[in-house]
Design a protein around this motif. Structure first.
Motif, PDB file in Angstrom:
ATOM      1  N   GLY A  60       0.822  -1.218   0.000  1.00 46.04           N
ATOM      2  CA  GLY A  60       0.000   0.000   0.000  1.00 46.04           C
ATOM      3  C   GLY A  60       0.847   1.255   0.000  1.00 46.04           C
ATOM      4  O   GLY A  60       0.560   2.218  -0.715  1.00 46.04           O
ATOM      5  N   GLY A  61       1.907   1.247   0.800  1.00 48.85           N
ATOM      6  CA  GLY A  61       2.784   2.419   0.864  1.00 48.85           C
ATOM      7  C   GLY A  61       3.507   2.686  -0.438  1.00 48.85           C
ATOM      8  O   GLY A  61       3.608   3.834  -0.886  1.00 48.85           O
ATOM      9  N   VAL A  62       4.009   1.629  -1.054  1.00 47.38           N
ATOM     10  CA  VAL A  62       4.715   1.794  -2.336  1.00 47.38           C
ATOM     11  C   VAL A  62       3.753   2.260  -3.418  1.00 47.38           C
ATOM     12  O   VAL A  62       4.075   3.140  -4.219  1.00 47.38           O
ATOM     13  N   LEU A  64       0.865   3.997  -3.142  1.00 51.31           N
ATOM     14  CA  LEU A  64       0.503   5.405  -2.967  1.00 51.31           C
ATOM     15  C   LEU A  64       1.707   6.319  -3.148  1.00 51.31           C
ATOM     16  O   LEU A  64       1.583   7.410  -3.702  1.00 51.31           O
ATOM     17  N   GLY A  65       2.870   5.881  -2.673  1.00 50.33           N
ATOM     18  CA  GLY A  65       4.079   6.692  -2.839  1.00 50.33           C
ATOM     19  C   GLY A  65       4.421   6.923  -4.298  1.00 50.33           C
ATOM     20  O   GLY A  65       4.768   8.037  -4.699  1.00 50.33           O
ATOM     21  N   LEU A  66       4.320   5.882  -5.100  1.00 45.43           N
ATOM     22  CA  LEU A  66       4.604   6.030  -6.531  1.00 45.43           C
ATOM     23  C   LEU A  66       3.566   6.921  -7.210  1.00 45.43           C
ATOM     24  O   LEU A  66       3.914   7.745  -8.057  1.00 45.43           O
ATOM     25  N   ALA A  67       2.303   6.768  -6.830  1.00 46.82           N
ATOM     26  CA  ALA A  67       1.259   7.583  -7.450  1.00 46.82           C
ATOM     27  C   ALA A  67       1.458   9.063  -7.141  1.00 46.82           C
ATOM     28  O   ALA A  67       1.365   9.918  -8.034  1.00 46.82           O
ATOM     29  N   VAL A  68       1.763   9.376  -5.887  1.00 46.65           N
ATOM     30  CA  VAL A  68       1.969  10.774  -5.511  1.00 46.65           C
ATOM     31  C   VAL A  68       3.247  11.320  -6.142  1.00 46.65           C
ATOM     32  O   VAL A  68       3.295  12.471  -6.585  1.00 46.65           O
ATOM     33  N   SER A  69       4.287  10.502  -6.226  1.00 46.72           N
ATOM     34  CA  SER A  69       5.544  10.950  -6.835  1.00 46.72           C
ATOM     35  C   SER A  69       5.384  11.241  -8.321  1.00 46.72           C
ATOM     36  O   SER A  69       5.893  12.246  -8.821  1.00 46.72           O
ATOM     37  N   VAL A  70       4.686  10.380  -9.019  1.00 47.27           N
ATOM     38  CA  VAL A  70       4.461  10.614 -10.448  1.00 47.27           C
ATOM     39  C   VAL A  70       3.626  11.876 -10.650  1.00 47.27           C
ATOM     40  O   VAL A  70       3.892  12.677 -11.550  1.00 47.27           O
ATOM     41  N   GLY A  71       2.632  12.076  -9.788  1.00 42.66           N
ATOM     42  CA  GLY A  71       1.842  13.304  -9.867  1.00 42.66           C
ATOM     43  C   GLY A  71       2.682  14.539  -9.610  1.00 42.66           C
ATOM     44  O   GLY A  71       2.518  15.572 -10.259  1.00 42.66           O
ATOM     45  N   GLY A  72       3.603  14.447  -8.647  1.00 41.17           N
ATOM     46  CA  GLY A  72       4.485  15.573  -8.360  1.00 41.17           C
ATOM     47  C   GLY A  72       5.440  15.875  -9.499  1.00 41.17           C
ATOM     48  O   GLY A  72       5.786  17.025  -9.757  1.00 41.17           O
ATOM     49  N   LEU A  73       5.883  14.832 -10.189  1.00 44.15           N
ATOM     50  CA  LEU A  73       6.768  15.038 -11.338  1.00 44.15           C
ATOM     51  C   LEU A  73       6.012  15.578 -12.546  1.00 44.15           C
ATOM     52  O   LEU A  73       6.577  16.321 -13.350  1.00 44.15           O
TER      53      LEU A  73
END
Length: 91
Positions: A60-62, A64-73
């Protein structure tokens, strides 16, 4: 003497976007866009947990972390498109 800017974007940014400085958006469209963007999060987390059934917290952490990181990029790219064309085109 320089004229003060209007709002955060200034008067010229509103002219480029084809809007006046006093244009207001409808909250219903913003709410619909928010729901459409956040609806898949739980599905993606569940799918990630299916791939790692013994480590559901990590999955779950990975996810959501990837989704938020891609959105930030991606957000600076969307911002550049909005500045060059218009916010409606970028979204």
């Amino acid at each position: 003497q320089r004229r003060p800017q209007r709002g955060r974007l200034g008067h010229r940014a509103h002219q480029r976007a084809g809007q006046t400085a006093h244009t207001h958006r409808q909250p219903q469209g913003d709410a619909a866009a928010s729901i459409a963007l956040y609806a898949p999060f739980s599905l993606h987390v569940t799918l990630g947990q299916d791939f790692l059934p013994t480590r559901v917290g990590t999955a779950g952490g990975v996810t959501l972390g990837l989704a938020v990181s891609v959105g930030g990029l991606a957000s600076p790219l969307v911002g550049a498109v909005a500045e060059a064309a218009s916010l409606r085109t970028a979204l």
